[in-house]
Design an enzyme around this catalytic site. Sequence first.
Site, PDB file in Angstrom:
ATOM      1  CG  ASP A   1      -0.198  -0.165   2.541  1.00 50.68           C
ATOM      2  OD1 ASP A   1       0.932  -0.695   2.543  1.00 50.68           O
ATOM      3  OD2 ASP A   1      -0.752   0.233   3.584  1.00 50.68           O
TER       4      ASP A   1
ATOM      5  NE  ARG B   1      -0.080   3.877   6.439  1.00 57.03           N
ATOM      6  CZ  ARG B   1      -1.040   4.453   5.731  1.00 57.03           C
ATOM      7  NH1 ARG B   1      -1.113   5.767   5.617  1.00 57.03           N
ATOM      8  NH2 ARG B   1      -1.941   3.717   5.118  1.00 57.03           N
ATOM      9  CG  ASP B   2       3.126   1.968  11.864  1.00 58.16           C
ATOM     10  OD1 ASP B   2       2.361   2.473  11.008  1.00 58.16           O
ATOM     11  OD2 ASP B   2       2.947   2.089  13.088  1.00 58.16           O
ATOM     12  CD  GLU B   3      -1.333   0.198   6.730  1.00 53.82           C
ATOM     13  OE1 GLU B   3      -1.296   1.290   7.306  1.00 53.82           O
ATOM     14  OE2 GLU B   3      -2.380  -0.299   6.285  1.00 53.82           O
TER      15      GLU B   3
ATOM     16  CG  ASP C   1      -4.144  -0.682  -1.478  1.00 53.48           C
ATOM     17  OD1 ASP C   1      -5.066  -1.280  -0.889  1.00 53.48           O
ATOM     18  OD2 ASP C   1      -3.648   0.370  -1.051  1.00 53.48           O
TER      19      ASP C   1
ATOM     20  CD1 TRP D   1      -8.107  -4.495   0.550  1.00 56.73           C
ATOM     21  CD2 TRP D   1     -10.013  -3.582  -0.160  1.00 56.73           C
ATOM     22  NE1 TRP D   1      -7.981  -3.117   0.615  1.00 56.73           N
ATOM     23  CE2 TRP D   1      -9.124  -2.540   0.192  1.00 56.73           C
ATOM     24  CE3 TRP D   1     -11.271  -3.233  -0.657  1.00 56.73           C
ATOM     25  CZ2 TRP D   1      -9.464  -1.183   0.073  1.00 56.73           C
ATOM     26  CZ3 TRP D   1     -11.608  -1.886  -0.771  1.00 56.73           C
ATOM     27  CH2 TRP D   1     -10.711  -0.887  -0.415  1.00 56.73           C
TER      28      TRP D   1
ATOM     29  CD  GLU E   1      -3.479   6.404   2.910  1.00 58.52           C
ATOM     30  OE1 GLU E   1      -2.622   7.062   3.532  1.00 58.52           O
ATOM     31  OE2 GLU E   1      -3.972   5.348   3.332  1.00 58.52           O
TER      32      GLU E   1
ATOM     33  CG  HIS F   1      -1.403   4.798  -0.410  1.00 57.67           C
ATOM     34  ND1 HIS F   1      -0.641   4.701   0.720  1.00 57.67           N
ATOM     35  CD2 HIS F   1      -2.495   3.992  -0.207  1.00 57.67           C
ATOM     36  CE1 HIS F   1      -1.249   3.863   1.574  1.00 57.67           C
ATOM     37  NE2 HIS F   1      -2.366   3.423   1.020  1.00 57.67           N
TER      38      HIS F   1
HETATM   39  C1  BGC Z   1      -3.982   0.894   3.618  1.00 57.22           C
HETATM   40  C2  BGC Z   1      -4.817   0.883   2.367  1.00 57.22           C
HETATM   41  C3  BGC Z   1      -5.678  -0.346   2.463  1.00 57.22           C
HETATM   42  C4  BGC Z   1      -6.610  -0.029   3.591  1.00 57.22           C
HETATM   43  C5  BGC Z   1      -7.746  -0.937   3.761  1.00 57.22           C
HETATM   44  C6  BGC Z   1      -4.915   1.108   4.753  1.00 57.22           C
HETATM   45  O1  BGC Z   1      -4.300   1.212   5.955  1.00 57.22           O
HETATM   46  O2  BGC Z   1      -2.975   1.831   3.566  1.00 57.22           O
HETATM   47  O3  BGC Z   1      -4.236   1.210   1.219  1.00 57.22           O
HETATM   48  O4  BGC Z   1      -6.263  -0.776   1.324  1.00 57.22           O
HETATM   49  O5  BGC Z   1      -5.939   0.182   4.792  1.00 57.22           O
HETATM   50  O6  BGC Z   1      -8.819  -0.210   3.541  1.00 57.22           O
END
Ligand code: BGC
Length: 906
Positions: free
Chosen positions: A459, A463-465, A472, A532, A743, A764
């Site tokens: 995504d 960040r912490d993701e 996505d 998703w 984003e 994003h």
């Molecule tokens: C992500 C998105 C992801 C979403 C789910 C977010 O935290 O960055 O891109 O699809 O969560 O809705």
Amino acid sequence: MFLMLTVSHLRCEYRINPIGLDITSPRLSWHLQSDLRNCVQSDYQIQLSRTEDMAQIEWDSGKKSSDQSIHVELEHWVPEARTRYYYRIRAWDRAGDESDWSEIAYFETGFMGSEDAWQAEWITVDPSSQQDESCPRLRTLFELKKPVASARIYVTALGLYELHLNNQRVGEAYFTPGWTSYSKRLQYQVYDVTDQLQNGQNILGAYLGDGWYKGHLGWEKKQKIYGTNAGLLLELHIHYTDGSEERIISDRNWKSSPSAIRSSDIYMGETYDARMESEWQDSSSFQWSPVRVLDYSKEIIIAQENVPVTPIEQIKPITLLTTPLGERVLDMGQNMVGWVRFSIQGETGHTVELLHAEILDHKGNFYTENLRGATQCIRYTLKGVGVEAYEPRFTFQGFRYVKLIGFPDEIRLEDFTGVVLHSNMERTGDFKSSSSLVNQLHHNILWGQKGNFVDVPTDCPQRDERLGWTGDAQMFIRTSSYLMNTAPFFTKWLRDLQADQGEDGGIPFYVPDLRSSTSDGWGDTNHSSAAWGDAAVICPWTIYEMYGDVRLLAEQYDSMKRWINYIHAQGENPYLWNTGFHFGDWLGLDSKPDSYIGATDKDFVATAFYAYSVSLTRKAAEVLGHTEDVTYYDKLHDNIVAAFQNEFVTPAGKLAVPTQTAHVLALHFDLLDSTARKRTIDQLGKLVADAGNHLTTGFVGTPYLNPVLSDTGHHDLAYTLLFQEDYPSWLYQVTQGATTVWEHWDGIREDGSLWSADMNSFNHYAYGAIGEWLYRYVAGINTDEHKPGFHIVHIEPKPGPGLEWVEASFETMYGSVTSNWYRRDNNEMEVRVTIPANTTGTVLLPGADVQTVLENGKALAQVADIHEIQTQASDVRIALGSGSYQFTYKVLEADQALHVQKVETV
Ligand code: BGC
């Protein structure tokens, strides 16, 4: 003899000379090139040998009558393990030309599951000898007494590894062994190290980093998701010139020591103390202690499937800023992903820090709040000897700005280099136009891909993701596949998706799924959102269309079906999906205040995607010859559409969900009867007009918005949306200086304030899905679903108000397609196209009168290479063979603005 026909671009499994393939039937692809138009391959011949001189042919297809030049399997032949095969190809065309043999290419197999694979043992640090958090080093020393003919390292790790052989880094790949669903699938890599070995003593060692395996992962500050011990599994196979063979393997005889990499973490960065550096052979800083053998499965080990992550390009900072707070900040001029390499001179023991951020705040100060828990900090302690250079190994940062702490007063820009790393996919798409803003948008989309295709489609990269969010990925997959060859990248990821799919067919929110690997499970309902989970269907289908990859489609077919079955089993009505959690039209602008979820009814989104996924699975069933499934999915689709109409369309044919996204989905997924379709098309135009000719769509509606407008007679409006420069629009962020795609439509607002820091990435790719429209509609380069992989190329340029010219190209599996169009002042239109050899094409000339079109100065009727000419309304459609063509014509008066004003007739 002068040859007009050549065979080039040899690829095996999409790659140039891959090594370490574990595929029983590797597929070969090549390009044909000819000086003549209309080139179609009539025959080919492939020869395979174990030696580069091709002296002894191991397998020969003979002259085989076929026009297939991509994904060609070698019939009745299975490769042996750990063997390099050289191959060459020649071809004949229907005009009777014969090519010379191509240059020789090769592929090399890996272990192929052979019984003697992995005699090595998993080894790790013994906790009694290393207590600190530093990245351990593991090493072995060995003597070579005979001349070496060839040598390979087969290696994988729990965590990340970096190998060194005789003080030289092995290979160019980073973040190896890559990120897969580690508890089920773990990749190994193969390196040719023949030239790195030496007579006498050799030292082989590896650094181990935490990586995705045991470092921080996910936003919940979790660590050690897959395991607690970093480990190494390695075999060095040496073939001597006398025919004998020897293996050096990881085992209990290896030694370990701490290292100068004091800590390393993908999100947090790296801490390095250069005072603790020591050569692989010495023990001046640390003791080398015995290792511990680790009990860990070897059953899950698979060959590398994706192309590796490598350093791809380097950029220099454009300036050094001093912010109002007095911070010294480098501006790289580009929001990039990778790291900074720097050199420095100073006192021993002095520590410098580099912090990384995507933006400056509205006052011009360094801004890191949107990184949430990811500190992205590089900390380096100098050894104090001359000029020292450093770059990290097991971490990456998403950033444009770099705050320098502790650096000398005088900072020289030349001491800093941004190293951009991503999966090393071949670049395939290029798009330029008369609008510099649109070109910048294209640039931003491309950089969104660079930053987020670091082994897994993420995504965001900062960040912490940084997770493989399924939604996505499905939104962006087609755009990304225009820009670069994504087939191996998505092959690997889809296998993880399949591996992480629930027993009930549910699909995780992101892949690899962290949830399935954690003991607490994170709750059972955290999976399977509409749009998703549909990545399970949309992604394999898109790869099939873009690359003609039937094998991947067949491999994923079961997963596609299981996803459909999952949806079918939800709720009481098997034809509506109106239960469970969904992200809806994520970040849609019509959301309630303080909500991330747009106004479009979530049941509507879920049922619409249900129908869409069923329609694609039906198509897959047809391709794969599952006729009973075709009948089943046809019926299921009819039932879903009926239920959808019953639920969401009024008896008079009005769509009951009054949002742009709802209208876009209903049209794009073809869910309406003709009356409702007509009303929905009109209504969509009104909804956009009511929003002041702006979009209100979120993640789900945006990717299809412009394609739908162009397909339904609102093509002008699609251009209007493209060219909006105020919020919300694609170009708003461009005018704000964005160098990647944001984003949020309003990540930075017009007054300079920022969207809340808890969810505000500036890299994003989801909204970058407009890239597909640029290639597929504006340039008009499209494949044919029935001849996928661009075996038939459709070129249908769609000019519109605001663009004078477009030059686009796309490298297909067959070769380069170009579509260039130019609108000249006097209403002259020029369309230049290239159709690769061994494909055929259709070209649509918009606003043309067949009588006035010239091809290279000749009337169409006189051009021998054109197969067929049709007139459609005010367009001319030409069917033609391979080659380059240049069409010029005066645009019909009614079409002079080249606003395609036709309203769809239904
Ligand atoms: C992500 C998105 C992801 C979403 C789910 C977010 O935290 O960055 O891109 O699809 O969560 O809705």
